[in-house]
Design an enzyme around this catalytic site. Structure first.
Site, PDB file in Angstrom:
ATOM      1  N   CYS A  95       6.329  85.095   8.999  1.00 16.34           N
ATOM      2  CA  CYS A  95       6.608  86.004   7.726  1.00 16.34           C
ATOM      3  C   CYS A  95       8.293  85.638   7.282  1.00 16.34           C
ATOM      4  O   CYS A  95       8.524  86.058   6.309  1.00 16.34           O
ATOM      5  CB  CYS A  95       6.642  87.266   8.183  1.00 16.34           C
ATOM      6  SG  CYS A  95       5.039  87.855   8.750  1.00 16.34           S
ATOM      7  N   CYS A 219      -1.716  96.657   4.558  1.00 16.09           N
ATOM      8  CA  CYS A 219      -1.566  95.763   3.416  1.00 16.09           C
ATOM      9  C   CYS A 219      -2.541  94.652   3.250  1.00 16.09           C
ATOM     10  O   CYS A 219      -2.882  94.458   4.320  1.00 16.09           O
ATOM     11  CB  CYS A 219       0.024  95.187   3.415  1.00 16.09           C
ATOM     12  SG  CYS A 219       0.177  93.762   4.138  1.00 16.09           S
TER      13      CYS A 219
END
Ligand SMILES: [Zn+2]
Lengths: 407, 148
Positions: A95, A219
């Protein structure tokens, strides 16, 4: 100029400037990631007013899902923009990929080896749960967690969420309220994939994926791209870039032993028996290193973009970045402090709730949003008077990042 | 058809089973999962950054610990997870803090869900069937709530 801006500006001669920011809208477009990346790169170049031929360094955020072109993303984007002789690099840090790419560009500029760097991240993602690569891999924790436990990414997010409930009295309504806030923030963001209001009832009525998290707490994965053009302070001066947004810190620290918070995709933590508990958790350390590098503290921050892989995780990040004390994030949320117009707006872009995650692009997208916020160009979602912003994210295998921008 | 652990060397299978860990012979730092040739790692390098130990002892971890956190899987996880039932039945997961100072993630024993758990509650290790294949039952360690 505020006292904070002066302080952050102390080392202005040695700082790197964000000359341009650009994105491709997030969505599920099903096209090649290169197309998104070139779109974002051209948008960032246009925003900067700098010609592609002036770029002397290109860093691509690697995507692991798109074959060889994704593994050599720096080359892929440079080639697609038309070979201009620039040096290239490719970063992979889960990420934090985009932040590591920005850091690579920053380092070359600070070393005086480059003047204009283009940083690009883009991804095309599959539907549903992110599953491990195929084949039997008994030495790979990312494979073992599925084979032995059926442990998905949302299940890790759910562990952190449940802890907030049992320790701090968080409720499912609190988590839903994060979604409501971010959905409203993202309504006017032209790059957001989901631009629709959500109510607490909507979130609570969506199916539970991993207790206590509902589908709308988690998400999605998206296609998307983001790019920034970084230049030296000297180049910015020469080219008339006045009062630009500056990179005040890029933290990409790794955990310090013992890492005592269970991390995706691992099945266990380090033991604290030999050394005792560490001074800071990994996520706390990521933000602390950014503050120290920028020479500021959490009280100086006007706006934050944090990695809300789940609604509850946004609350964790608010505390990890020391924007409030441990266990106090729900109170901040309930008081409206993290909403645009509040004391410390969080995820004015709409966050991952409105974007969905496009791994190699996401940390760059956070920086794009803060760039627009600090320039006063975040139309429909502007945090008034924002001069200092911080980003945060964390991914697999000890990767994480926090970037501080100041103007 | 016999019951065999789905992974070699991670846990014992007697009536009161234990997780197996590797303990550094120099500094006593304990790691789970243990060094296991079956899992593709034969060499031991101590993960305590202040220690360069490369010899270890195989040790058993405490059978009881306290819940650090817990959740469940309401939807069937993707492969290589193998659902033991068709249709799929949700199962719970717990991260458990052991007296040895580490947290170990595991499924929760069959018949127990999130309503039976609480952060700080006591659980103990059991071994149960994860799935059945051509060799028979494949077993895995699980956490079972301790009812007072
Ligand atoms: Zn050692």
């Amino acid at each position: 100029m505020s006292d904070v801006s002066k302080q952050v500006g102390k080392q202005v001669g040695k700082q790197v400037v964000i000359a341009g920011a650009g994105m491709h809208p997030w969505g599920k477009w099903g096209r090649n990631f290169v197309e998104y990346g070139v779109h974002a790169a051209r948008a960032a170049l246009k925003d900067s007013g700098i010609a592609w031929s002036d770029v002397d360094f290109v860093v691509g955020g690697e995507t692991v899902r798109n074959g060889y072109a994704g593994y050599v993303a720096g080359s892929t984007f440079a080639s697609a923009l038309g070979w201009n002789g620039a040096r290239i690099a490719t970063s992979y840090a889960a990420c934090a990929t985009g932040a590591q790419a920005i850091d690579a560009a920053r380092m070359r500029i600070l070393a005086g080896l480059s003047e204009v760097a283009l940083v690009v991240g883009a991804d095309t993602t599959p539907k549903g749960f992110l599953a491990p690569n195929a084949g039997e891999r008994w030495d790979d924790p990312d494979w073992l967690r599925f084979r032995l436990l059926g442990m998905t990414n949302p299940a890790y997010f759910a562990l952190y969420a449940r802890r907030r409930m049992d320790l701090y009295g968080a409720t499912s309504e609190d988590f839903a309220q994060v979604k409501v806030k971010n959905a409203r923030h993202g309504l006017n963001n032209p790059y957001a994939r989901f631009r629709k209001e959500s109510s607490v009832e909507d979130v609570l009525a969506s199916p539970v994926v991993s207790d206590p998290l509902h589908l709308l707490d988690i998400c999605a994965t998206s296609d998307g791209a983001a790019a920034v053009v970084l230049v030296s302070a000297e180049y910015a001066r020469k080219h008339g870039l006045t009062d630009p947004v500056r990179v005040a810190a890029v933290s990409t620290v790794t955990p310090t032993f013992p890492n005592t918070v269970i991390d995706m995709p691992l099945l266990s933590t380090d033991s604290s028996a030999v050394t005792g508990l560490p001074e800071r958790t990994f996520k706390e350390a990521i933000g602390q290193a950014a503050y120290e590098e920028a020479g500021i503290g959490p009280e100086d921050v006007d706006v934050a973009e944090v990695y809300d892989l789940s609604t509850a995780l946004e609350l964790d990040w608010i505390e990890d970045l020391q924007l409030c004390g441990r266990g106090e994030a729900e109170a901040l949320l309930r008081a409206g402090d993290t909403t645009i117009g509040g004391r410390i707006p969080v995820n004015p872009s709409g966050g991952l709730a409105c974007f969905g995650e496009a791994v190699p692009a996401q940390a760059i997208a956070q920086v794009c949003e803060l760039t627009w916020q600090l320039r006063g160009q975040a139309e429909g979602r502007q945090v008034e008077g924002a001069r200092v912003g911080i980003t945060a994210n964390q991914g697999l295998f000890g990767h994480g990042s926090s970037v501080i921008l100041a103007r | 058809m016999t019951a065999t652990p789905v992974i070699e060397g991670w846990f014992t299978t007697e009536a009161e089973p234990h997780l197996l860990a590797s303990r550094c012979a120099t500094c006593s730092n304990v790691v789970f999962p243990p060094v296991s040739t079956a899992a593709g790692a034969a060499a031991f390098f101590c993960r305590n950054p202040a220690c360069d130990g490369d010899e270890y002892d195989a040790v058993e971890l405490s059978r009881r610990g306290t819940v650090w956190s817990y959740t469940d899987a309401q939807y069937q996880p993707p492969a290589p997870y193998i659902a033991p039932t068709d249709p799929y039945e949700p199962f719970a997961l717990a991260a458990v803090e052991l007296p040895e100072g580490l947290v170990v993630l595991g499924q929760v024993a069959a018949g127990h869900g999130v309503d039976d758990l609480r952060v700080g509650a006591e659980v103990e290790l059991v071994v149960e069937t994860l799935n059945v294949d051509e060799t028979g039952e494949r077993t895995i360690y699980r956490w079972k709530p301790v009812t007072a």
